[in-house]
Design an enzyme around this catalytic site. Structure first.
Site, PDB file in Angstrom:
ATOM      1  NE  ARG A 206      -2.067  12.078  -7.159  1.00 33.04           N
ATOM      2  CZ  ARG A 206      -3.386  12.123  -7.142  1.00 33.04           C
ATOM      3  NH1 ARG A 206      -4.004  13.167  -6.631  1.00 33.04           N
ATOM      4  NH2 ARG A 206      -4.104  11.143  -7.617  1.00 33.04           N
TER       5      ARG A 206
ATOM      6  CE1 TYR B 201       2.860   7.229  -6.008  1.00 40.14           C
ATOM      7  CE2 TYR B 201       0.656   7.219  -5.071  1.00 40.14           C
ATOM      8  CZ  TYR B 201       1.781   6.545  -5.471  1.00 40.14           C
ATOM      9  OH  TYR B 201       1.850   5.190  -5.324  1.00 40.14           O
TER      10      TYR B 201
ATOM     11  CB  CYS C 121       6.602  30.175 -17.426  1.00 39.77           C
ATOM     12  SG  CYS C 121       7.231  31.488 -16.402  1.00 39.77           S
ATOM     13  CD  GLU C 122       5.307  24.478 -18.865  1.00 36.89           C
ATOM     14  OE1 GLU C 122       4.440  24.177 -19.714  1.00 36.89           O
ATOM     15  OE2 GLU C 122       6.520  24.389 -19.065  1.00 36.89           O
TER      16      GLU C 122
ATOM     17  N   PRO D 157       0.827  -1.206   0.000  1.00 32.05           N
ATOM     18  CG  PRO D 157       0.188  -0.841   2.222  1.00 32.05           C
ATOM     19  CD  PRO D 157       0.892  -1.837   1.330  1.00 32.05           C
ATOM     20  N   GLY D 158       0.399   2.243  -0.700  1.00 32.09           N
ATOM     21  CA  GLY D 158       1.074   3.537  -0.681  1.00 32.09           C
ATOM     22  C   GLY D 158       0.071   4.602  -0.297  1.00 32.09           C
TER      23      GLY D 158
HETATM   24  C1  LIG Z   1       3.129   2.454  -7.086  1.00 35.70           C
HETATM   25  C2  LIG Z   1       3.160   1.067  -6.633  1.00 35.70           C
HETATM   26  C3  LIG Z   1       2.533   0.690  -5.438  1.00 35.70           C
HETATM   27  C4  LIG Z   1       1.749   1.648  -4.578  1.00 35.70           C
HETATM   28  O1  LIG Z   1       0.568   2.034  -5.192  1.00 35.70           O
HETATM   29  P1  LIG Z   1      -0.524   2.812  -4.323  1.00 35.70           P
HETATM   30  O2  LIG Z   1      -1.625   3.086  -5.257  1.00 35.70           O
HETATM   31  O3  LIG Z   1       0.088   4.053  -3.824  1.00 35.70           O
HETATM   32  O4  LIG Z   1      -0.940   1.899  -3.227  1.00 35.70           O
HETATM   33  C5  LIG Z   1       2.648  -0.604  -5.031  1.00 35.70           C
HETATM   34  N1  LIG Z   1       3.338  -1.509  -5.763  1.00 35.70           N
HETATM   35  C6  LIG Z   1       3.944  -1.195  -6.922  1.00 35.70           C
HETATM   36  C7  LIG Z   1       4.679  -2.221  -7.663  1.00 35.70           C
HETATM   37  C8  LIG Z   1       3.869   0.097  -7.400  1.00 35.70           C
HETATM   38  O5  LIG Z   1       4.452   0.414  -8.554  1.00 35.70           O
END
Ligand SMILES: *Cc1c(COP(=O)(O)O)cnc(C)c1O
Length: 429
Positions: free
Chosen positions: A313, A385, A356-357, A275-276
């Site tokens: 993003r 992110y 400047c974009e 998880p991220g």
């Molecule tokens: C980016 C990534 C994650 C994390 O993704 P999330 O959407 O932030 O949970 C996990 N595994 C791999 C291989 C990734 O490239």
């Protein structure tokens, strides 16, 4: 849950007014809540505790060493996608056996470094990569473990095209119909023990359904491999668990687990999760100051001191972050974290940066109370992110990062200076 709440009309992170943090740390600034990070990690880990699960937090999401340290303290392993991220994990003394290394473009030097570190798993993305890792391990006289990244050919229609990875036509992984051949060829390799599979189907994924669909395919695959006398001991389900970019948008960790766990038990494997954003997204905001207001044709703009260089993003994925004033007017209702927020007497504005974009927009067509020079805005859901994608385009120093813990905060990365940006060039003059 997250710890960014209005108390008497004032946005606070945990027990600290955001305005006070900005007064000390400057603007723009990324503000993270330690309690929120830990809450999200713990809910995920405990929801999946029914099976042997290793949570490997995805470093690329929010990679500040102090953040990694907090998560390590809670028991987290790490998912890395480069040698640089691996070096971050090693710098905080992470357990290398709880590190998975993913990514389609691992260089020889990175592979060698990961083997030296004795990481837990390489997530393997192609035949040529497997052969390269095996050859380098042989040359070094070491062994490692591999998880074949399989493309189950499922996807969540709600995921942006740029972040969908589980379809056949992406650069990631090996097609499921080719995966059996892969095990036939490499399943008995001496240097890379191929006994695991990896599925990362995209991000963010707003329901358990795509995971279930992928796991059903994986179950058939696992049976086929085991019938040939080879082992599958670990299934890495990747990341992608969603976050609340608006209130109530993301399923809870327990909702995902309820659907996923029965299939993991059926597969009789240990589980890895990567998880991220589910952990980091709502654990951070970007606070920014209004520099100017202006009108262009029919449009009204708020020009902020943060820009696409600080939060990419919206420009990169058309991502929508809700943006609210740090200080509400006396008696104003607390915003509900919906993009449709429209307070009485509100003004519809585009919130833009000074780069400047034309793509340098932080938020489109939002209705906010009238704002003026010096007012503070909070861009929510910026923990994931956010800072990691910051750049120094226009020689704009990257913002400071601070971590709040109760009623105190700590600068965990000082604001960059212009001098630091060009110092390497200066030394070449
Ligand atoms: C980016 C990534 C994650 C994390 O993704 P999330 O959407 O932030 O949970 C996990 N595994 C791999 C291989 C990734 O490239």
């Amino acid at each position: 849950m997250d710890a960014f709440n209005y108390i008497n009309g004032q946005l606070c992170c945990e027990d600290l007014p955001v305005a006070d943090i900005v007064a000390q740390a400057g603007s723009p600034v990324y503000i993270y809540s330690k309690a929120t990070l830990l809450d999200h990690y713990t809910k995920l880990a405990s929801s999946f505790a029914d099976v042997d699960t290793t949570v490997c937090y995805s470093i690329k999401t929010l990679s500040n060493l102090s953040i990694l340290n907090v998560l390590k303290g809670a028991g987290s392993g790490f998912d890395v996608v480069s040698g640089g991220e691996l070096a971050r994990a090693m710098a905080i003394g992470a357990d290398p056996q709880k590190i998975v290394y993913a990514g389609v473009g691992k260089t020889d030097a990175e592979i060698r470094y990961a083997l030296e570190c004795n990481i837990g798993w390489f997530n393997i993305e192609s035949e040529m990569e497997f052969e390269t890792i095996s050859a380098i391990a042989a040359e070094m006289g070491v062994t490692t473990r591999g998880a074949l990244r399989i493309n189950p050919d499922v996807y969540d229609p709600k995921t942006h095209a740029y972040t969908t990875t589980g379809k056949k036509e992406t650069k990631f992984g090996v097609d499921i119909d080719r995966a059996e051949d892969f095990f036939d060829r490499y399943g008995r390799d001496e240097h890379v023990k191929l006994d695991s599979i990896h599925l990362h189907i995209g991000s963010p994924i707003y329901s358990a359904d795509p995971y279930v669909a992928a796991l059903k395919k994986a179950l058939v695959f696992i049976d086929a491999i085991r019938a040939k006398g080879m082992e599958i001991n670990v299934l890495d389900l990747g990341g992608g668990f969603a976050a609340d970019y608006e209130t109530g948008k993301s399923p809870l960790a327990a909702d995902y687990a309820a659907e996923i766990l029965p299939l993991i038990k059926q597969a009789n494997v240990n589980l890895i999760l990567e998880p991220g954003r589910h952990i980091a997204c709502n654990a951070g905001i970007l606070a920014t100051k209004v520099l100017y207001t202006k009108t262009g044709g029919e449009k009204k703009f708020l020009i902020a001191d943060a820009a696409m260089t600080d939060l990419l993003r919206p420009a990169l994925y058309q991502a929508e972050h809700f943006v609210y004033p740090v200080q509400l007017a006396d008696g104003a209702a607390t915003p509900e974290r919906k993009l449709t927020y429209a307070p009485e007497g509100g003004v519809t504005v585009d919130i833009v940066g000074g780069v400047c974009e034309t793509s340098d927009t932080l938020a489109h067509a939002r209705t906010l109370p009238p704002m003026t020079r010096g007012d503070l805005l909070a861009i929510f859901g910026a923990g994931a992110y956010g800072f990691v994608m910051a750049s120094t385009y226009n020689t704009r120093p990257r913002p400071a990062e601070v971590l709040v813990d109760g009623d105190t905060f700590k600068v965990i990365r000082p604001r960059e200076t212009a001098k630091e940006i060009f110092a390497p060039e200066q030394s070449c003059l």
